[in-house]
Design a protein around this motif. Sequence first.
Motif, PDB file in Angstrom:
ATOM      1  N   PRO A 239      19.910  -9.098  47.201  1.00 48.71           N
ATOM      2  CA  PRO A 239      19.595  -9.729  45.909  1.00 48.71           C
ATOM      3  C   PRO A 239      19.997  -8.791  44.768  1.00 48.71           C
ATOM      4  N   PRO A 240      20.356  -9.371  43.625  1.00 50.51           N
ATOM      5  CA  PRO A 240      20.865  -8.534  42.523  1.00 50.51           C
ATOM      6  C   PRO A 240      19.903  -7.429  42.108  1.00 50.51           C
ATOM      7  N   ALA A 241      18.616  -7.697  42.201  1.00 51.76           N
ATOM      8  CA  ALA A 241      17.655  -6.671  41.785  1.00 51.76           C
ATOM      9  C   ALA A 241      17.832  -5.383  42.593  1.00 51.76           C
ATOM     10  N   ASP A 242      18.172  -5.553  43.889  1.00 45.50           N
ATOM     11  CA  ASP A 242      18.373  -4.383  44.733  1.00 45.50           C
ATOM     12  C   ASP A 242      19.677  -3.662  44.427  1.00 45.50           C
ATOM     13  N   ILE A 243      20.687  -4.466  44.030  1.00 52.50           N
ATOM     14  CA  ILE A 243      21.997  -3.873  43.755  1.00 52.50           C
ATOM     15  C   ILE A 243      22.011  -3.192  42.392  1.00 52.50           C
ATOM     16  N   PHE A 244      21.456  -3.912  41.413  1.00 55.44           N
ATOM     17  CA  PHE A 244      21.566  -3.403  40.045  1.00 55.44           C
ATOM     18  C   PHE A 244      20.366  -2.579  39.598  1.00 55.44           C
ATOM     19  N   GLY A 245      19.461  -2.307  40.546  1.00 54.29           N
ATOM     20  CA  GLY A 245      18.342  -1.445  40.206  1.00 54.29           C
ATOM     21  C   GLY A 245      18.836  -0.056  39.823  1.00 54.29           C
ATOM     22  N   ARG A 246      17.966   0.743  39.286  1.00 55.85           N
ATOM     23  CA  ARG A 246      18.397   2.064  38.788  1.00 55.85           C
ATOM     24  C   ARG A 246      19.105   2.897  39.852  1.00 55.85           C
ATOM     25  N   GLU A 247      18.570   2.920  41.062  1.00 58.90           N
ATOM     26  CA  GLU A 247      19.201   3.715  42.117  1.00 58.90           C
ATOM     27  C   GLU A 247      19.406   2.878  43.371  1.00 58.90           C
ATOM     28  N   PRO A 248      20.586   2.224  43.505  1.00 58.07           N
ATOM     29  CA  PRO A 248      20.816   1.460  44.732  1.00 58.07           C
ATOM     30  C   PRO A 248      20.821   2.401  45.934  1.00 58.07           C
ATOM     31  N   ASP A 249      20.480   1.832  47.095  1.00 56.28           N
ATOM     32  CA  ASP A 249      20.416   2.634  48.314  1.00 56.28           C
ATOM     33  C   ASP A 249      21.744   3.306  48.636  1.00 56.28           C
ATOM     34  N   ASP A 250      22.818   2.539  48.425  1.00 59.29           N
ATOM     35  CA  ASP A 250      24.103   3.064  48.866  1.00 59.29           C
ATOM     36  C   ASP A 250      24.797   3.833  47.742  1.00 59.29           C
ATOM     37  N   PRO A 251      25.198   5.069  48.025  1.00 59.63           N
ATOM     38  CA  PRO A 251      25.843   5.880  46.977  1.00 59.63           C
ATOM     39  C   PRO A 251      27.156   5.276  46.489  1.00 59.63           C
ATOM     40  N   ARG A 252      27.850   4.519  47.358  1.00 61.21           N
ATOM     41  CA  ARG A 252      29.133   3.930  46.932  1.00 61.21           C
ATOM     42  C   ARG A 252      28.899   2.853  45.885  1.00 61.21           C
ATOM     43  N   VAL A 253      27.843   2.066  46.090  1.00 55.82           N
ATOM     44  CA  VAL A 253      27.503   1.031  45.100  1.00 55.82           C
ATOM     45  C   VAL A 253      27.139   1.701  43.788  1.00 55.82           C
ATOM     46  N   ASN A 254      26.384   2.735  43.909  1.00 53.78           N
ATOM     47  CA  ASN A 254      25.939   3.485  42.729  1.00 53.78           C
ATOM     48  C   ASN A 254      27.126   4.013  41.920  1.00 53.78           C
ATOM     49  N   ALA A 255      28.095   4.582  42.662  1.00 50.34           N
ATOM     50  CA  ALA A 255      29.274   5.132  42.000  1.00 50.34           C
ATOM     51  C   ALA A 255      30.057   4.036  41.283  1.00 50.34           C
ATOM     52  N   PHE A 256      30.176   2.875  41.948  1.00 52.01           N
ATOM     53  CA  PHE A 256      30.921   1.763  41.364  1.00 52.01           C
ATOM     54  C   PHE A 256      30.230   1.247  40.100  1.00 52.01           C
ATOM     55  N   LEU A 257      28.911   1.133  40.178  1.00 54.69           N
ATOM     56  CA  LEU A 257      28.170   0.548  39.056  1.00 54.69           C
ATOM     57  C   LEU A 257      28.004   1.516  37.883  1.00 54.69           C
ATOM     58  N   LYS A 258      28.194   2.781  38.180  1.00 57.01           N
ATOM     59  CA  LYS A 258      28.002   3.799  37.149  1.00 57.01           C
ATOM     60  C   LYS A 258      28.870   3.514  35.912  1.00 57.01           C
ATOM     61  N   THR A 259      30.139   3.147  36.184  1.00 55.39           N
ATOM     62  CA  THR A 259      31.043   2.895  35.058  1.00 55.39           C
ATOM     63  C   THR A 259      30.534   1.737  34.206  1.00 55.39           C
ATOM     64  N   TYR A 260      29.970   0.732  34.884  1.00 56.32           N
ATOM     65  CA  TYR A 260      29.440  -0.405  34.124  1.00 56.32           C
ATOM     66  C   TYR A 260      28.212   0.003  33.321  1.00 56.32           C
ATOM     67  N   ARG A 261      27.364   0.832  33.939  1.00 58.88           N
ATOM     68  CA  ARG A 261      26.157   1.273  33.235  1.00 58.88           C
ATOM     69  C   ARG A 261      26.543   2.044  31.993  1.00 58.88           C
ATOM     70  N   GLU A 262      27.595   2.862  32.160  1.00 62.67           N
ATOM     71  CA  GLU A 262      28.016   3.675  31.029  1.00 62.67           C
ATOM     72  C   GLU A 262      28.490   2.806  29.878  1.00 62.67           C
ATOM     73  N   ARG A 263      29.010   1.599  30.242  1.00 62.87           N
ATOM     74  CA  ARG A 263      29.433   0.692  29.185  1.00 62.87           C
ATOM     75  C   ARG A 263      28.297  -0.248  28.768  1.00 62.87           C
ATOM     76  N   ASN A 264      27.082   0.037  29.309  1.00 62.74           N
ATOM     77  CA  ASN A 264      25.910  -0.757  28.940  1.00 62.74           C
ATOM     78  C   ASN A 264      26.027  -2.226  29.281  1.00 62.74           C
ATOM     79  N   VAL A 265      26.770  -2.507  30.335  1.00 60.28           N
ATOM     80  CA  VAL A 265      26.978  -3.909  30.668  1.00 60.28           C
ATOM     81  C   VAL A 265      25.780  -4.454  31.427  1.00 60.28           C
ATOM     82  N   VAL A 266      25.235  -3.626  32.272  1.00 64.61           N
ATOM     83  CA  VAL A 266      24.132  -4.115  33.111  1.00 64.61           C
ATOM     84  C   VAL A 266      22.796  -3.676  32.508  1.00 64.61           C
TER      85      VAL A 266
END
Lengths: 266, 219
Positions: A239-266
């Motif tokens: 579920p999106p809450a698990d993926i887009f939460g502050r610290e997803p379980d998987d470091p690869r997801v985290n790395a991918f989402l980091k760029t989006y977080r930096e752009r304040n998209v999520v």
Amino acid sequence: MGDITTEQPIIEIRNLSKHFDDFEALRDITLDVHRSEVLCLIGPSGSGKSTLLRCINFLEAYDGGEVRLEGELIGWKSAGAPPRKPLSGEALRRQRQHIGMVFQQFNLWPHLTALENVAEALIHVKGLPKAEAMTKARAALAKVNLSDKEANFPANLSGGQQQRVAIARAIAMEPSVMLFDEPTSALDPELVGEVLGVMKQMAAEGMTMVVVTHEMGFAAHVADRVAFLEGGRLVTCAPPADIFGREPDDPRVNAFLKTYRERNVV
Amino acid sequence: MELDLFVRYGPALLSGFGVTILCWIVGSLGGLVLGFALACLYRFGPRPLRWLIQAYVEVIRGTPFMIQLFILYFGGPHFGLLLTPVQAGIASFIIYGSPYFAEIFRSGFNAIPKGQIEAARCVGLSEGRILFRIILPQMLVPTTAPLTNFFIILTKETAILSVVTVPELLYETQTMASETFTFVEPFLVLSLFYWLMVIGTSWLGDKVERRVTRHLRRA
């Protein structure tokens, strides 16, 4: 959503693999999509998300594993190990009628008007009488708020309008599932909203949707589940809450989402 | 100018013009259809067939029309193929034009974005329907001008049919010239007839081009 665990999934993907020559585009993907579910596929470019989507309607012939729609094997005559025979053109066309698809580049037929684009398959695939097909096509255009543009050729529509015609063309066929391949990636930013708006409305009406997207906002707010792919593998599906939460379980997801977080998209 | 000459030879010239038009229309439309079929086979057929078509295109394009006509008309009987001059003329015209048409259409196929064909497959359109409804109308956008051009070239190639005694325009004109020892008048009339065919073709080509590009004009 109802109790999804007891119902048969509408799309079942089992151990799916796909090669382009030596390149392994998809590896051992197993994934279900349930009725009325919105599943977003995210991941870096080249991760295989578009290929996965295109395997569902056999635009790409997958090599290994199975894709089933409502229990029926897509594209191949039999399950089991390759080599296997592809379905006849007729049988594949019948399957594809139940799977609507929307492309990044819209892919409207430029020599046909908006209405003709939508009505074409109603007349020549579903075999509806012309008058009935036109009524249905107009209803589909009304759903995407384009009733006033039915006589326009694609060249005289904005990108957002073209994409909405493409959505109307797909939903007019009354498919069981809708596939979206980066539907807003080719649009100017101010036109993205009108297409996402239509998609949200479809989701609310219970359409089963599989969406490859870079719109993390859409994935976070509209998806029931989000699948993250990398290097042709399914890393996680949650579920999106698990993926887009502050610290997803998987470091690869985290790395991918980091760029989006930096752009304040999520 | 001796106008009474035209009273005497008018019917023959008109009949020659009629034969020219007949050979040109049947021959070039036949070539168009054969060329389109070849282009389709080249695109969708198996590899050996593609080689065969490529060889056909090279051979026909690489030899003069008059030689092809001679082979068919004079060589045909050796293979049991007895054709009247008009039959041989039309048949060789179809063969002669087909590879040029095929090449024009082949380039036209490449102008259609792949995504449009995928979109058509996704809604379940049949391959035949895709060819005639999605591909062909759009192929005409870049190919109408070269097609018109080639039709125009073919109007004048009909003159070669006179060498196998097809009673077409040049044949009748030469008959008139040799029987009456007039040359200027008959050949002026001949030119006028060809010119009529050419402007007619270019007018029609223009109409077709307007029709097939209407979706590209901004509203």
